[in-house]
Design an enzyme around this catalytic site. Structure first.
Site, PDB file in Angstrom:
ATOM      1  CG  ASP A 157      -1.965   1.078   1.170  1.00 48.15           C
ATOM      2  OD1 ASP A 157      -3.100   0.762   0.809  1.00 48.15           O
ATOM      3  OD2 ASP A 157      -1.632   2.238   1.485  1.00 48.15           O
TER       4      ASP A 157
ATOM      5  CG  ASN B 139      -4.650  11.062  -5.799  1.00 46.65           C
ATOM      6  OD1 ASN B 139      -3.879  11.235  -6.744  1.00 46.65           O
ATOM      7  ND2 ASN B 139      -5.191   9.893  -5.535  1.00 46.65           N
TER       8      ASN B 139
ATOM      9  CD  GLU C  51      -4.630   3.652  -1.685  1.00 49.67           C
ATOM     10  OE1 GLU C  51      -4.983   3.803  -0.503  1.00 49.67           O
ATOM     11  OE2 GLU C  51      -5.418   3.786  -2.654  1.00 49.67           O
TER      12      GLU C  51
END
Length: 363
Positions: free
Chosen positions: A230, A238, A273
């Site tokens: 992860d 973002n 992700e």
């Protein structure tokens, strides 16, 4: 004569279609047993065509036997063309008659002409497209046919004048049709291969996608291992730098992961992700060492879009034991949750005392 020549024409098209079905997948292998079997089948085509000839005079026959030989020479070279012609020429010698010598001379001239065309046209166009972009070469390729008959038979001039144009035209047209059939089959195989690859590949990272992961997961066996990765604080990337920056991070990780794996291992974009890695036969020590190497290597990636922010990942290592592969996924997920709960940017190996991960672990 035209009726029998038409029968030969239709038979050539039908046999070519049957031959095209021997191409089963893409990319087409260039050597091996499949290629040898296909060449053996090609060598039978002239013999079949010779069984339905046009008899010009006793001992002299016309047919389309040279079509597969010339096509093979144009596509694969003169040596292969001569090899596939051997059974047909032996059969023609066995049949006997005045046409044997002209037939053998015609074979040599046609193979030489096709080889010269292949060498010349191959310099200016891709060989796979030779039939489409250089179709006039097929007119040239069959031009020598029947010339030996004209020169070697007493009544060769009359035979040549009566047969040359229809036979020449039939050879050129059926060659282009045959090549079109084969190319159509190859285009279909290539399209199917592309669609399958796109259906199983994540376009952003270039890795196999979740669908492919779900298909590969049931194949896990001890001592395989499963990693879940992860990207730490990905949502913040973002939110602060924009989605293009996030996409750049995903792409960079996707391109780096396969370079750190052995042959047989595979990386996937699991979703969002998260990434997954299947390690074959690694065992717990090998899996943990690989996970640590991945973590350290990814932290050194240069992603300009991050504007100096660090790139770190948390990794959970799940072991494949003597149970369902889905349990290995649950173990890797629990280990990933433990790594993130312990502060991120670390590797956690599943142990029996780890609690199952919550339904959503966050970023």
């Amino acid at each position: 004569m035209l009726e029998k020549l038409l029968l030969n024409f239709c038979l050539t098209v039908t046999l070519t279609y049957g031959l095209s079905l021997t191409f089963r997948g893409w990319p087409v292998p260039r050597q091996g047993r499949e290629v040898q079997l296909r060449m053996a089948l090609v060598s039978l085509l002239p013999i079949i065509l010779m069984m339905f000839p046009v008899y010009l005079v006793p001992g002299v026959q016309a047919d389309l036997r040279f079509v597969p030989i010339v096509l093979t020479t144009l596509l694969y070279g003169p040596l292969t063309g001569l090899l596939v012609s051997i059974p047909a020429m032996l059969y023609r010698v066995w049949l006997g008659g005045a046409g044997v010598t002209p037939a053998l001379v015609s074979l040599g001239m046609l193979v030489l002409t096709a080889a010269a065309i292949r060498a010349y046209a191959g310099r200016s166009s891709h060989r796979e497209t030779l039939g489409r972009v250089a179709w006039p070469w097929y007119v040239v390729a069959f031009a020598p046919h029947l010339l030996p008959m004209l020169l070697l038979l007493p009544n060769g001039a009359a035979i040549y004048q009566a047969v040359k144009l229809p036979l020449w035209g039939a050879e050129v047209v059926v060659s282009l049709l045959a090549l079109s059939i084969l190319e159509g089959r190859l285009r279909l195989l290539r399209l199917n291969h592309t669609l399958k690859r796109e259906a199983a590949e994540d376009s952003l990272s270039g890795l196999a996608n979740r669908r492919q992961f779900d298909a590969d997961l049931p194949g896990l066996r001890p001592p395989d291992a499963l990693l879940l990765l992860d990207i730490d604080h990905f949502k913040a990337v973002n939110d602060s730098l924009g989605h293009p920056a996030g996409d750049a991070v995903l792409s960079a990780v996707g391109h780096a992961l396969p370079q750190m794996l052995r042959h047989g291992d595979r990386a996937y974009r699991y979703g969002g992700e998260e990434f997954a890695v299947i390690l074959r036969g690694s065992g717990p020590d090998g899996a943990q060492a690989t996970a640590e190497r991945i973590r350290v290597t990814l932290s050194t990636l240069d992603v300009p879009e991050l504007q100096g922010r660090p790139l770190t990942v948390s990794v959970g290592v799940g072991l494949v034991l003597q149970d369902a592969p889905l349990d290995a996924l649950a173990r890797a997920d629990a280990a990933l949750y433990a790594a993130k709960d312990a502060g991120r940017n670390r590797v956690a190996l599943w142990t029996p005392d780890l609690k199952p991960a919550p339904a959503a672990t966050g970023t």
